[in-house]
Every structure is written in C-alpha cells, then in structure tokens.
Design a protein around this motif. Structure first.
Motif, PDB file in Angstrom:
ATOM      1  N   GLN A   9    -120.091 -19.337 -21.674  1.00  0.00           N
ATOM      2  CA  GLN A   9    -121.191 -18.404 -21.440  1.00  0.00           C
ATOM      3  C   GLN A   9    -120.781 -16.941 -21.622  1.00  0.00           C
ATOM      4  O   GLN A   9    -121.619 -16.048 -21.549  1.00  0.00           O
ATOM      5  N   GLY A  10    -119.493 -16.697 -21.849  1.00  0.00           N
ATOM      6  CA  GLY A  10    -119.031 -15.347 -22.155  1.00  0.00           C
ATOM      7  C   GLY A  10    -119.329 -14.318 -21.084  1.00  0.00           C
ATOM      8  O   GLY A  10    -119.761 -13.206 -21.383  1.00  0.00           O
ATOM      9  N   ILE A  11    -119.082 -14.673 -19.839  1.00  0.00           N
ATOM     10  CA  ILE A  11    -119.498 -13.813 -18.726  1.00  0.00           C
ATOM     11  C   ILE A  11    -118.441 -12.796 -18.301  1.00  0.00           C
ATOM     12  O   ILE A  11    -118.765 -11.716 -17.828  1.00  0.00           O
ATOM     13  N   THR A  12    -117.159 -13.122 -18.467  1.00  0.00           N
ATOM     14  CA  THR A  12    -116.110 -12.207 -18.023  1.00  0.00           C
ATOM     15  C   THR A  12    -115.174 -11.869 -19.178  1.00  0.00           C
ATOM     16  O   THR A  12    -115.019 -12.654 -20.120  1.00  0.00           O
ATOM     17  N   GLU A  13    -114.555 -10.697 -19.104  1.00  0.00           N
ATOM     18  CA  GLU A  13    -113.623 -10.274 -20.160  1.00  0.00           C
ATOM     19  C   GLU A  13    -112.209 -10.814 -19.930  1.00  0.00           C
ATOM     20  O   GLU A  13    -111.445 -10.962 -20.880  1.00  0.00           O
ATOM     21  N   GLU A  14    -111.866 -11.075 -18.653  1.00  0.00           N
ATOM     22  CA  GLU A  14    -110.530 -11.579 -18.334  1.00  0.00           C
ATOM     23  C   GLU A  14    -110.625 -12.734 -17.353  1.00  0.00           C
ATOM     24  O   GLU A  14    -111.397 -12.678 -16.390  1.00  0.00           O
ATOM     25  N   LEU A  15    -109.835 -13.768 -17.604  1.00  0.00           N
ATOM     26  CA  LEU A  15    -109.788 -14.927 -16.721  1.00  0.00           C
ATOM     27  C   LEU A  15    -108.341 -15.349 -16.552  1.00  0.00           C
ATOM     28  O   LEU A  15    -107.670 -15.700 -17.532  1.00  0.00           O
ATOM     29  N   VAL A  16    -107.858 -15.287 -15.306  1.00  0.00           N
ATOM     30  CA  VAL A  16    -106.489 -15.708 -15.025  1.00  0.00           C
ATOM     31  C   VAL A  16    -106.522 -16.988 -14.201  1.00  0.00           C
ATOM     32  O   VAL A  16    -107.279 -17.098 -13.238  1.00  0.00           O
ATOM     33  N   LEU A  17    -105.735 -17.966 -14.611  1.00  0.00           N
ATOM     34  CA  LEU A  17    -105.687 -19.263 -13.944  1.00  0.00           C
ATOM     35  C   LEU A  17    -104.434 -19.357 -13.080  1.00  0.00           C
ATOM     36  O   LEU A  17    -103.318 -19.125 -13.566  1.00  0.00           O
ATOM     37  N   ILE A  18    -104.627 -19.718 -11.818  1.00  0.00           N
ATOM     38  CA  ILE A  18    -103.519 -19.787 -10.867  1.00  0.00           C
ATOM     39  C   ILE A  18    -103.534 -21.149 -10.189  1.00  0.00           C
ATOM     40  O   ILE A  18    -104.567 -21.574  -9.662  1.00  0.00           O
ATOM     41  N   ASP A  19    -102.402 -21.822 -10.210  1.00  0.00           N
ATOM     42  CA  ASP A  19    -102.319 -23.143  -9.595  1.00  0.00           C
ATOM     43  C   ASP A  19    -100.868 -23.413  -9.209  1.00  0.00           C
ATOM     44  O   ASP A  19     -99.946 -22.920  -9.868  1.00  0.00           O
ATOM     45  N   LEU A  20    -100.671 -24.193  -8.142  1.00  0.00           N
ATOM     46  CA  LEU A  20     -99.314 -24.593  -7.759  1.00  0.00           C
ATOM     47  C   LEU A  20     -98.638 -25.345  -8.895  1.00  0.00           C
ATOM     48  O   LEU A  20     -97.430 -25.233  -9.112  1.00  0.00           O
ATOM     49  N   ASN A  21     -99.420 -26.126  -9.621  1.00  0.00           N
ATOM     50  CA  ASN A  21     -98.934 -26.827 -10.797  1.00  0.00           C
ATOM     51  C   ASN A  21     -99.027 -25.868 -11.981  1.00  0.00           C
ATOM     52  O   ASN A  21    -100.027 -25.819 -12.698  1.00  0.00           O
ATOM     53  N   LYS A  22     -97.965 -25.083 -12.181  1.00  0.00           N
ATOM     54  CA  LYS A  22     -97.995 -24.027 -13.198  1.00  0.00           C
ATOM     55  C   LYS A  22     -98.168 -24.585 -14.609  1.00  0.00           C
ATOM     56  O   LYS A  22     -98.808 -23.967 -15.453  1.00  0.00           O
ATOM     57  N   GLU A  23     -97.594 -25.756 -14.854  1.00  0.00           N
ATOM     58  CA  GLU A  23     -97.725 -26.351 -16.179  1.00  0.00           C
ATOM     59  C   GLU A  23     -99.181 -26.714 -16.478  1.00  0.00           C
ATOM     60  O   GLU A  23     -99.654 -26.550 -17.601  1.00  0.00           O
ATOM     61  N   LYS A  24     -99.882 -27.217 -15.457  1.00  0.00           N
ATOM     62  CA  LYS A  24    -101.300 -27.538 -15.627  1.00  0.00           C
ATOM     63  C   LYS A  24    -102.090 -26.274 -15.949  1.00  0.00           C
ATOM     64  O   LYS A  24    -102.924 -26.250 -16.863  1.00  0.00           O
ATOM     65  N   ALA A  25    -101.838 -25.193 -15.200  1.00  0.00           N
ATOM     66  CA  ALA A  25    -102.548 -23.932 -15.432  1.00  0.00           C
ATOM     67  C   ALA A  25    -102.228 -23.379 -16.821  1.00  0.00           C
ATOM     68  O   ALA A  25    -103.110 -22.878 -17.530  1.00  0.00           O
ATOM     69  N   GLU A  26    -100.966 -23.483 -17.220  1.00  0.00           N
ATOM     70  CA  GLU A  26    -100.569 -22.999 -18.544  1.00  0.00           C
ATOM     71  C   GLU A  26    -101.236 -23.827 -19.636  1.00  0.00           C
ATOM     72  O   GLU A  26    -101.731 -23.282 -20.634  1.00  0.00           O
ATOM     73  N   GLY A  27    -101.282 -25.142 -19.439  1.00  0.00           N
ATOM     74  CA  GLY A  27    -101.915 -26.009 -20.420  1.00  0.00           C
ATOM     75  C   GLY A  27    -103.396 -25.731 -20.553  1.00  0.00           C
ATOM     76  O   GLY A  27    -103.946 -25.702 -21.675  1.00  0.00           O
ATOM     77  N   ASP A  28    -104.066 -25.501 -19.412  1.00  0.00           N
ATOM     78  CA  ASP A  28    -105.490 -25.172 -19.456  1.00  0.00           C
ATOM     79  C   ASP A  28    -105.724 -23.853 -20.189  1.00  0.00           C
ATOM     80  O   ASP A  28    -106.666 -23.728 -20.977  1.00  0.00           O
ATOM     81  N   ALA A  29    -104.867 -22.850 -19.916  1.00  0.00           N
ATOM     82  CA  ALA A  29    -105.012 -21.553 -20.581  1.00  0.00           C
ATOM     83  C   ALA A  29    -104.851 -21.698 -22.090  1.00  0.00           C
ATOM     84  O   ALA A  29    -105.627 -21.128 -22.871  1.00  0.00           O
ATOM     85  N   MET A  30    -103.868 -22.482 -22.513  1.00  0.00           N
ATOM     86  CA  MET A  30    -103.661 -22.711 -23.944  1.00  0.00           C
ATOM     87  C   MET A  30    -104.869 -23.397 -24.564  1.00  0.00           C
ATOM     88  O   MET A  30    -105.376 -22.977 -25.616  1.00  0.00           O
ATOM     89  N   ASP A  31    -105.340 -24.443 -23.896  1.00  0.00           N
ATOM     90  CA  ASP A  31    -106.469 -25.226 -24.398  1.00  0.00           C
ATOM     91  C   ASP A  31    -107.725 -24.368 -24.523  1.00  0.00           C
ATOM     92  O   ASP A  31    -108.452 -24.414 -25.529  1.00  0.00           O
ATOM     93  N   LEU A  32    -108.003 -23.569 -23.507  1.00  0.00           N
ATOM     94  CA  LEU A  32    -109.180 -22.703 -23.519  1.00  0.00           C
ATOM     95  C   LEU A  32    -109.072 -21.636 -24.610  1.00  0.00           C
ATOM     96  O   LEU A  32    -110.051 -21.335 -25.316  1.00  0.00           O
ATOM     97  N   ASN A  33    -107.891 -21.070 -24.762  1.00  0.00           N
ATOM     98  CA  ASN A  33    -107.698 -20.041 -25.786  1.00  0.00           C
ATOM     99  C   ASN A  33    -107.945 -20.582 -27.191  1.00  0.00           C
ATOM    100  O   ASN A  33    -108.428 -19.852 -28.077  1.00  0.00           O
ATOM    101  N   HIS A  34    -107.636 -21.863 -27.380  1.00  0.00           N
ATOM    102  CA  HIS A  34    -107.846 -22.444 -28.704  1.00  0.00           C
ATOM    103  C   HIS A  34    -109.332 -22.610 -29.026  1.00  0.00           C
ATOM    104  O   HIS A  34    -109.696 -22.831 -30.183  1.00  0.00           O
ATOM    105  N   GLY A  35    -110.180 -22.493 -28.013  1.00  0.00           N
ATOM    106  CA  GLY A  35    -111.616 -22.564 -28.238  1.00  0.00           C
ATOM    107  C   GLY A  35    -112.266 -21.208 -28.432  1.00  0.00           C
ATOM    108  O   GLY A  35    -113.468 -21.126 -28.696  1.00  0.00           O
ATOM    109  N   LEU A  36    -111.483 -20.129 -28.301  1.00  0.00           N
ATOM    110  CA  LEU A  36    -112.043 -18.781 -28.401  1.00  0.00           C
ATOM    111  C   LEU A  36    -112.778 -18.503 -29.722  1.00  0.00           C
ATOM    112  O   LEU A  36    -113.784 -17.779 -29.720  1.00  0.00           O
ATOM    113  N   PRO A  37    -112.325 -19.051 -30.855  1.00  0.00           N
ATOM    114  CA  PRO A  37    -113.072 -18.788 -32.093  1.00  0.00           C
ATOM    115  C   PRO A  37    -114.516 -19.284 -32.057  1.00  0.00           C
ATOM    116  O   PRO A  37    -115.344 -18.844 -32.863  1.00  0.00           O
TER     117      PRO A  37
END
Length: 316
Positions: free
Chosen positions: A27-55
């Motif tokens: 929905q393009g609502i925010t300019e910045e989104l930071v993901l924080i989780d105890l499972n850092k690998e999960k948060a990093e993986g989600d960030a990578m996955d989401l970024n690949h959808g930016l186009p």
C-alpha cells in the motif's frame, strides 16, 4: 520544502508481523520500515524478500532489519511479538507470559529515545496495550491497541454478505474486550444510513437467529481459523495497515481501537475496544456511542472481566 520521512519499526516478524510488513509495502504507506526480531536471521530474510518486491510496489520504501536503537527515530512502533494463541486457549490465557515479554521489549524501545506512537497487536491486546502504556510512561493518547478493529471488520463483512451489499457500506461496531466478552452494538448498526432493523423488514426469510449467528461467528472466528490453519494473520495485518495509514496521514479516522477510558462509557483506568478518532497524534478522542441498557451492561461486564484478569499482573 521539507519532506517528512515516516519510519515504522516493527517488533516481531512472525505470521502477523510479516503479513503486516507485506501489506504495508503493497500500500506504500511509509518511507522507512525496520524489522526487529529476536530471530535476526528471520528478520533479515524478510527484509531481503520484501526488498526484492520493491520494483512492483506503488512507491519506494526503504526496508532493513535492525535492532532497538532504530526505534529512536521511528514515528510508529508496531508490536506483534509475543506468544501465540494455541488451539483451545483463550486470548486471556496469554496474559502473564506476554506481559513479561513486553516489559523487556518496551524497556529496550524506550532506552533508544523513542518518542512516537505505539501500536499493539499482541493478545490479549487490551491488557498488553495497558502494559505498554504503564511500562513506557508515554501519554495514553500515544499508546493504541488494535482492539476490536478486526472484529468490527468481520462483523461488517458478514452483515454485508447477509444483506448482499458492499461491506464498505455497512457501518456497525463490535466493542469491548477483543475476545469472548465482546459485544455487537446493534443499536448503532446501519447500512447506507438505514438502521439494520429496517433492512430486516425487507428480507422475507429473515429470522432474528440469523443476526445472532452472525455475531457468534464474529466472536468465535479466531477459534475456527486457528483450528483450520493454526493462526490468524491476514485480517489483523490489514487492520494494522489501516491504522498505520490513519496515523501517518493524519486522517482523523474513526476506528475501533483499544483506547484508554477515563470516564467514557462510565469506565476508568482500562484499555478496551471502542470507536475513537485516530490521527497523527494518536487517539484524538473516544467516540461515545449511545448504547441501550442491555449494551451498557454487557460492556460493563466485558470491562470487569478484563480488570479481574489484569489484577495478578498489575496488582490493581
């Protein structure tokens, strides 16, 4: 001209958190989104996955995995972390373990220098929203729970389905605890400005038990979904995005959130689901619906159940 950059910090990238992040990006609502989780690998993986959808996204969003220090410049911190509701468990069964988890989370966030708005989605959401308010020391207006926003959406969907009208033209509310003691406000339920009671007159096969069943299905929806797929997350994620938009875009939208009552509806010192005006400053005001005597009693009962459940945690 100074362009404001909105930052959302998401705490918890489980089913609800990751669904929220995905919907937020779409929905393009925010300019910045930071993901924080105890499972850092999960948060990093989600960030990578989401970024690949930016186009394919409607607007540019900077997305990364981070830590609590990133909350310092956040406008909004959304908390979806915590223990999940298991089959056979009520939302209130989660009180003590999630309250302990939240103390650590909120302490870390506030230590960063955060001074924005909290949005809480973890169950039991009314009690945990109260906990965030207590632990953070922020003004009550800047601590908001998702409340009965999803219950209200379920209610409007089922009413729209029953009367065969677009759910967006149904105006009705579920208030009280986000849980077993919530209640429908039939006295303020409308379709296109016409009371539900009038619409039923034009429905030849109408029976009162049909409306009763609609509410029962709303109240018990989470149990049915958890039984089938283990958790609920798409609906609440969409509700959280709706709240995020109302806050960041200063909409003054009326949404059924968990808000602090200080005399409204005859109740005090409690967070509970009620309609409220939401904008850039948080909750501008609670909207007091004119309830019937029966609705007042049911709402009071819902609040009393919440307060009793909170006693062991907050020594009320």
């Amino acid at each position: 001209m100074l362009n404001r950059v909105n930052r959302v910090a998401l705490i918890g990238t489980g089913f609800v958190g990751s669904s929220y992040a995905f919907a937020l990006l779409n929905q393009g609502i925010t300019e910045e989104l930071v993901l924080i989780d105890l499972n850092k690998e999960k948060a990093e993986g989600d960030a990578m996955d989401l970024n690949h959808g930016l186009p394919f996204a409607p607007s540019r969003t900077k997305i990364w995995y981070g830590d609590y220090s990133d909350c310092k410049d956040a406008d909004l911190v959304v908390i979806t972390a915590g223990a999940n509701q298991k089959p056979g468990e009520t939302r209130l069964d989660l009180v003590e373990k999630n309250a302990r988890i939240f103390k650590g989370i909120v302490d870390e966030i506030m230590a960063s220098g955060f001074d924005g708005i909290f949005l809480v989605a973890t169950n039991p959401v009314d009690i945990l929203t109260y906990a965030v308010w207590k632990y953070s020391g922020l003004p009550k207006e800047r601590v908001i729970g998702s409340g009965t926003i999803l219950d209200t959406a379920r209610f409007r969907f089922l009413l729209g389905q029953y009367f065969d009208v677009d759910t967006r033209n149904v105006h009705a509310y579920i208030i009280g605890e986000h849980g077993d003691t919530e209640l429908p406000v039939w006295s303020n339920a409308y379709i296109a400005g016409t009371a539900i009671s009038e619409w039923t007159k034009n429905k030849q096969d109408f029976k009162q038990e049909n409306l009763d069943n609609i509410f029962t299905n709303v109240r018990d929806a989470a149990y049915h979904i958890i039984e089938r797929k283990g958790a609920t997350y798409y609906g609440i994620a969409m509700g959280l995005v709706r709240l995020t938009r109302a806050i960041l875009r200063d909409e003054n939208s009326v949404l059924t959130v968990s808000a602090y009552l200080n005399g409204e509806y005859g109740e005090k010192d409690i967070y509970v689901g009620v309609p409220a005006v939401v904008n850039r400053n948080g909750i501008r005001e609670v909207v007091e619906l004119e309830l019937t005597e029966d609705e007042i009693q049911k709402f009071s009962h819902s609040v009393s159940v919440l307060k009793k459940t909170m006693e062991p945690v907050f020594n009320r």
